[in-house]
Design an enzyme around this catalytic site. Structure first.
Site, PDB file in Angstrom:
ATOM      1  CG  LEU A  37       1.494  -9.248   5.179  1.00  0.00           C
ATOM      2  CD1 LEU A  37       2.272 -10.406   4.538  1.00  0.00           C
ATOM      3  CD2 LEU A  37       2.262  -8.691   6.371  1.00  0.00           C
ATOM      4  CG  MET A  76      -3.046   0.512   4.931  1.00  0.00           C
ATOM      5  SD  MET A  76      -2.646   1.350   6.447  1.00  0.00           S
ATOM      6  CE  MET A  76      -4.255   1.990   6.893  1.00  0.00           C
ATOM      7  N   GLY A 101      -6.093  -2.993   1.284  1.00  0.00           N
ATOM      8  CA  GLY A 101      -5.593  -3.097   2.657  1.00  0.00           C
ATOM      9  C   GLY A 101      -6.162  -2.007   3.561  1.00  0.00           C
ATOM     10  CB  VAL A 159     -14.559 -14.405  15.483  1.00  0.00           C
ATOM     11  CG1 VAL A 159     -13.373 -15.261  15.885  1.00  0.00           C
ATOM     12  CG2 VAL A 159     -14.388 -13.889  14.056  1.00  0.00           C
ATOM     13  CD  GLU A 164     -15.338 -15.683  -2.840  1.00  0.00           C
ATOM     14  OE1 GLU A 164     -15.776 -16.777  -2.485  1.00  0.00           O
ATOM     15  OE2 GLU A 164     -15.289 -15.339  -4.036  1.00  0.00           O
ATOM     16  CB  VAL A 196     -11.976 -15.120  -8.626  1.00  0.00           C
ATOM     17  CG1 VAL A 196     -12.720 -15.179  -9.955  1.00  0.00           C
ATOM     18  CG2 VAL A 196     -10.719 -15.968  -8.690  1.00  0.00           C
ATOM     19  CB  ILE A 249     -18.888 -11.580  -7.123  1.00  0.00           C
ATOM     20  CG1 ILE A 249     -19.121 -10.186  -7.694  1.00  0.00           C
ATOM     21  CG2 ILE A 249     -19.982 -12.535  -7.534  1.00  0.00           C
ATOM     22  CD1 ILE A 249     -19.007 -10.140  -9.215  1.00  0.00           C
ATOM     23  CE  LYS A 275      -9.551 -10.776 -11.249  1.00  0.00           C
ATOM     24  NZ  LYS A 275     -10.029  -9.476 -11.711  1.00  0.00           N
TER      25      LYS A 275
HETATM   26  N1  NAD Z   1      -8.023  -3.110  -6.107  1.00  0.00           N
HETATM   27  C1  NAD Z   1      -8.900  -4.025  -6.414  1.00  0.00           C
HETATM   28  O1  NAD Z   1     -10.005  -3.720  -6.861  1.00  0.00           O
HETATM   29  C2  NAD Z   1      -8.594  -5.494  -6.237  1.00  0.00           C
HETATM   30  C3  NAD Z   1      -9.616  -6.431  -6.447  1.00  0.00           C
HETATM   31  C4  NAD Z   1      -9.331  -7.785  -6.243  1.00  0.00           C
HETATM   32  C5  NAD Z   1      -8.070  -8.166  -5.865  1.00  0.00           C
HETATM   33  N2  NAD Z   1      -7.086  -7.218  -5.695  1.00  0.00           N
HETATM   34  C6  NAD Z   1      -5.768  -7.679  -5.276  1.00  0.00           C
HETATM   35  O2  NAD Z   1      -5.519  -7.180  -3.966  1.00  0.00           O
HETATM   36  C7  NAD Z   1      -4.127  -6.931  -3.807  1.00  0.00           C
HETATM   37  C8  NAD Z   1      -3.940  -5.471  -3.398  1.00  0.00           C
HETATM   38  O3  NAD Z   1      -4.489  -4.640  -4.395  1.00  0.00           O
HETATM   39  P1  NAD Z   1      -4.599  -3.048  -4.206  1.00  0.00           P
HETATM   40  O4  NAD Z   1      -5.492  -2.578  -5.268  1.00  0.00           O
HETATM   41  O5  NAD Z   1      -4.909  -2.733  -2.799  1.00  0.00           O
HETATM   42  O6  NAD Z   1      -3.111  -2.620  -4.560  1.00  0.00           O
HETATM   43  P2  NAD Z   1      -2.348  -1.302  -4.127  1.00  0.00           P
HETATM   44  O7  NAD Z   1      -1.207  -1.140  -5.060  1.00  0.00           O
HETATM   45  O8  NAD Z   1      -3.311  -0.183  -3.954  1.00  0.00           O
HETATM   46  O9  NAD Z   1      -1.812  -1.693  -2.674  1.00  0.00           O
HETATM   47  C9  NAD Z   1      -0.721  -2.520  -2.425  1.00  0.00           C
HETATM   48  C10 NAD Z   1       0.016  -1.918  -1.256  1.00  0.00           C
HETATM   49  O10 NAD Z   1       1.001  -2.821  -0.819  1.00  0.00           O
HETATM   50  C11 NAD Z   1       2.166  -2.094  -0.522  1.00  0.00           C
HETATM   51  N3  NAD Z   1       3.326  -2.981  -0.645  1.00  0.00           N
HETATM   52  C12 NAD Z   1       3.784  -3.557  -1.768  1.00  0.00           C
HETATM   53  N4  NAD Z   1       4.881  -4.273  -1.489  1.00  0.00           N
HETATM   54  C13 NAD Z   1       5.119  -4.129  -0.179  1.00  0.00           C
HETATM   55  C14 NAD Z   1       6.135  -4.616   0.683  1.00  0.00           C
HETATM   56  N5  NAD Z   1       7.114  -5.386   0.251  1.00  0.00           N
HETATM   57  N6  NAD Z   1       6.069  -4.284   1.991  1.00  0.00           N
HETATM   58  C15 NAD Z   1       5.063  -3.493   2.444  1.00  0.00           C
HETATM   59  N7  NAD Z   1       4.084  -2.997   1.673  1.00  0.00           N
HETATM   60  C16 NAD Z   1       4.116  -3.315   0.371  1.00  0.00           C
HETATM   61  C17 NAD Z   1       2.203  -0.956  -1.522  1.00  0.00           C
HETATM   62  O11 NAD Z   1       3.000   0.104  -1.054  1.00  0.00           O
HETATM   63  C18 NAD Z   1       0.735  -0.607  -1.643  1.00  0.00           C
HETATM   64  O12 NAD Z   1       0.364   0.402  -0.736  1.00  0.00           O
HETATM   65  C19 NAD Z   1      -3.486  -7.296  -5.142  1.00  0.00           C
HETATM   66  O13 NAD Z   1      -3.037  -8.630  -5.084  1.00  0.00           O
HETATM   67  C20 NAD Z   1      -4.637  -7.179  -6.131  1.00  0.00           C
HETATM   68  O14 NAD Z   1      -4.475  -7.976  -7.255  1.00  0.00           O
HETATM   69  C21 NAD Z   1      -7.336  -5.889  -5.858  1.00  0.00           C
HETATM   70  N1  HSE Z   2      -7.824  -4.712 -12.285  1.00  0.00           N
HETATM   71  C1  HSE Z   2      -8.886  -5.565 -11.865  1.00  0.00           C
HETATM   72  C2  HSE Z   2      -9.105  -5.402 -10.389  1.00  0.00           C
HETATM   73  C3  HSE Z   2      -9.773  -6.571  -9.765  1.00  0.00           C
HETATM   74  O1  HSE Z   2      -9.018  -7.720  -9.801  1.00  0.00           O
HETATM   75  C4  HSE Z   2     -10.155  -5.225 -12.651  1.00  0.00           C
HETATM   76  O2  HSE Z   2     -10.147  -4.274 -13.452  1.00  0.00           O
HETATM   77  O3  HSE Z   2     -11.145  -5.914 -12.500  1.00  0.00           O
HETATM   78 NA    NA Z   3     -14.891 -13.147  -5.089  1.00  0.00          NA
END
Ligand code: NAD
Ligand code: HSE
Ligand code: NA
Length: 434
Positions: A12, A14, A18, A36, A130, A133, A137, A206
């Site tokens: 869910l 991309m 994603g 797996v 994982e 946070v 890591i 976190k």
């Molecule tokens: N980017 C990072 O470095 C990072 C690190 C750790 C955790 N995260 C977590 O991972 C998750 C994704 O982060 P990201 O950086 O990929 O964000 P992002 O904004 O790049 O991607 C999110 C995607 O989800 C899609 N989306 C949102 N709502 C939607 C819906 N209702 N239906 C379908 N698609 C939908 C958006 O269009 C977007 O493409 C977040 O929870 C973020 O906190 C990100």
């Molecule tokens: N916005 C966060 C992405 C990872 O959760 C950061 O700067 O570390």
């Molecule tokens: Na981690």
């Protein structure tokens, strides 16, 4: 040996993470199948905008995440949309219908782990996070599994890459906060709306997740004391240097023990001075690190890339493989553990050290008046430095440990003193033994 049933994956969202998860699932299909013990296949990827070109077969793309989650051939849902709604409902529905879930969504988990973990436990499926946070890591699994037999006393870390990049750059170049934030944006570290990072909300989410696991207690974002980095100045960094320190945004989760043997959990986020000799002082740029102190293990440090598409996807894939193995071979990941149910400590009662910088009138008696405000509140002074002279006279006071409320009351009293022109900076000092 007969081949086991194919494990169907729904992704869910991309975006940054994603897209990398989808890439790795497709590129590493053979290895994943071997690890797996069954084929792992993408059933679909939910996106918001169907018209955007994507590096993935068109028939896998859908804008109906609920429909994708409901499919019978989906065994594991990987949630990477972010935000609370509709992620919360989609994850709960997936769990209730017997699907395991992998998520990186710290904002959601910091509020709703209880609800989601309960749904996972009832349905006897896995909820893994994982990546939520410190990205790539490994820190959630070490705390939850490797240290399951130990007593964690403290988890302190740099878990936000954006703010660490800003503070590192300010320390290195002497540039101002605004200028460095703009640079972080240009380099793709800071998001268009940097509030969650620079105001400490991301680090607080976190901290809530880490404290919950470390202390077997449900801690939510609202339980975390939080200050961001927007008020940190180049002067603070220069002054920190003179005390052989630097400034880092720390997420601190601590078991606070009372004299009567009682225990509480403190979870807090703020920019703090730490000695240059502390292991977290060497963590620069967008890197993250977490130091865990446990009764028997002693001090452990985890370091690496806490953000970014591919590093975060690595952690997501690790969780996905675990969940898939459990589907194929039986078994479950660890359940949420909140048996200790420790009370949350207010910041007021947590012992902290302060660094206070103030502009003062340069005349006899001012230092003793300032010292008196600290001694009246039983806060002991560890060091004093005067800089400048005349109109530019500045006093910097560093205190020993005392309850945070006493420290902040000293600062309020200083602000009321006629001979103190302004209290220009107040930061806590962490990472020292005294
Ligand atoms: N980017 C990072 O470095 C990072 C690190 C750790 C955790 N995260 C977590 O991972 C998750 C994704 O982060 P990201 O950086 O990929 O964000 P992002 O904004 O790049 O991607 C999110 C995607 O989800 C899609 N989306 C949102 N709502 C939607 C819906 N209702 N239906 C379908 N698609 C939908 C958006 O269009 C977007 O493409 C977040 O929870 C973020 O906190 C990100
Ligand atoms: N916005 C966060 C992405 C990872 O959760 C950061 O700067 O570390
Ligand atoms: Na981690």
């Amino acid at each position: 040996m007969s081949e086991k049933k194919t494990i169907g994956i729904a992704v869910l969202g991309m975006g940054n993470v994603g897209a990398e998860v989808v890439r790795i699932i497709e590129e590493n299909a053979a290895d994943l199948r071997a690890r797996v013990g069954a084929p792992v296949e993408l059933r679909g990827v939910a996106v918001r905008d169907l018209s955007r070109p994507r590096k993935i077969a068109q028939e896998l793309i859908t804008d109906d995440p609920a429909g994708l989650v409901a499919r019978d051939d989906v065994d594991i849902v990987v949630e990477l949309m972010g935000g609370i709604d509709p992620a919360r409902e989609l994850i709960r529905t997936a769990l209730e219908s017997g699907k395991s879930v992998v998520t990186a969504n710290k904002a959601l988990l910091a509020e709703y782990t209880g609800e989601l973990a309960t749904a996972a436990a009832q349905a006897k499926v896995d909820l893994y996070f994982e990546a939520a946070v410190a990205g790539a890591i490994p820190v959630v699994r070490p705390l939850m599994q490797s240290l399951a037999g130990d007593t964690v006393e403290r988890v302190a870390g740099i878990v936000n890459g954006t703010t660490n990049f800003i503070l590192s750059a300010m320390a290195e170049t002497g540039a101002a906060y605004d200028e460095t934030l703009a640079e972080a944006g240009r380099l793709g570290y800071a998001e268009a709306d940097p509030t969650a990072d620079v105001e400490g909300y991301d680090a607080a989410a976190k901290a809530a997740i880490l404290a919950s696991i470390a202390f077997h207690t449900r801690v939510t974002a609202a339980d975390v004391y939080r200050e961001g980095i927007t008020h940190v100045t180049p002067d603070d960094l220069a002054a920190a240097r003179k005390f052989d320190c630097t400034v880092k945004l720390l997420s601190i989760c601590e078991r606070v023990r009372g004299d009567d043997g009682s225990q509480r959990v403190s979870a807090r986020v703020y920019p703090a001075l730490i000695p240059l000799s502390h292991p977290l002082a060497t963590v620069n740029g967008a890197f993250n690190a977490v130091v865990v102190e446990a009764e028997n293990a002693g001090r452990l440090m985890f370091y690496g890339q806490g953000a970014g598409g591919a590093p975060t996807a690595s952690a997501v894939l690790g969780d996905m493989v675990m969940a898939a193995r459990n589907k194929v071979h039986g078994g479950r990941g660890p359940l949420e553990s909140t048996y200790a149910s420790l009370p949350i400590a207010s910041i007021d009662e947590v012992p902290t050290r302060y660094y206070v910088s103030m502009r003062v009138a340069d005349k006899p008696g001012v230092l003793s008046q300032v010292a008196n405000e600290f001694s009246k509140r039983s806060v002991s002074i560890a060091a004093v430095r005067q800089e400048g002279a005349g109109d530019d006279a500045r006093l910097i006071v560093v205190t020993h440990r005392a309850p945070d409320r006493a420290q902040s009351e000293c600062v309020a009293a200083l602000e009321d003193m006629d001979s103190v022109t302004t209290v220009s900076s107040v930061l806590r000092l962490e990472g020292t033994d005294d």
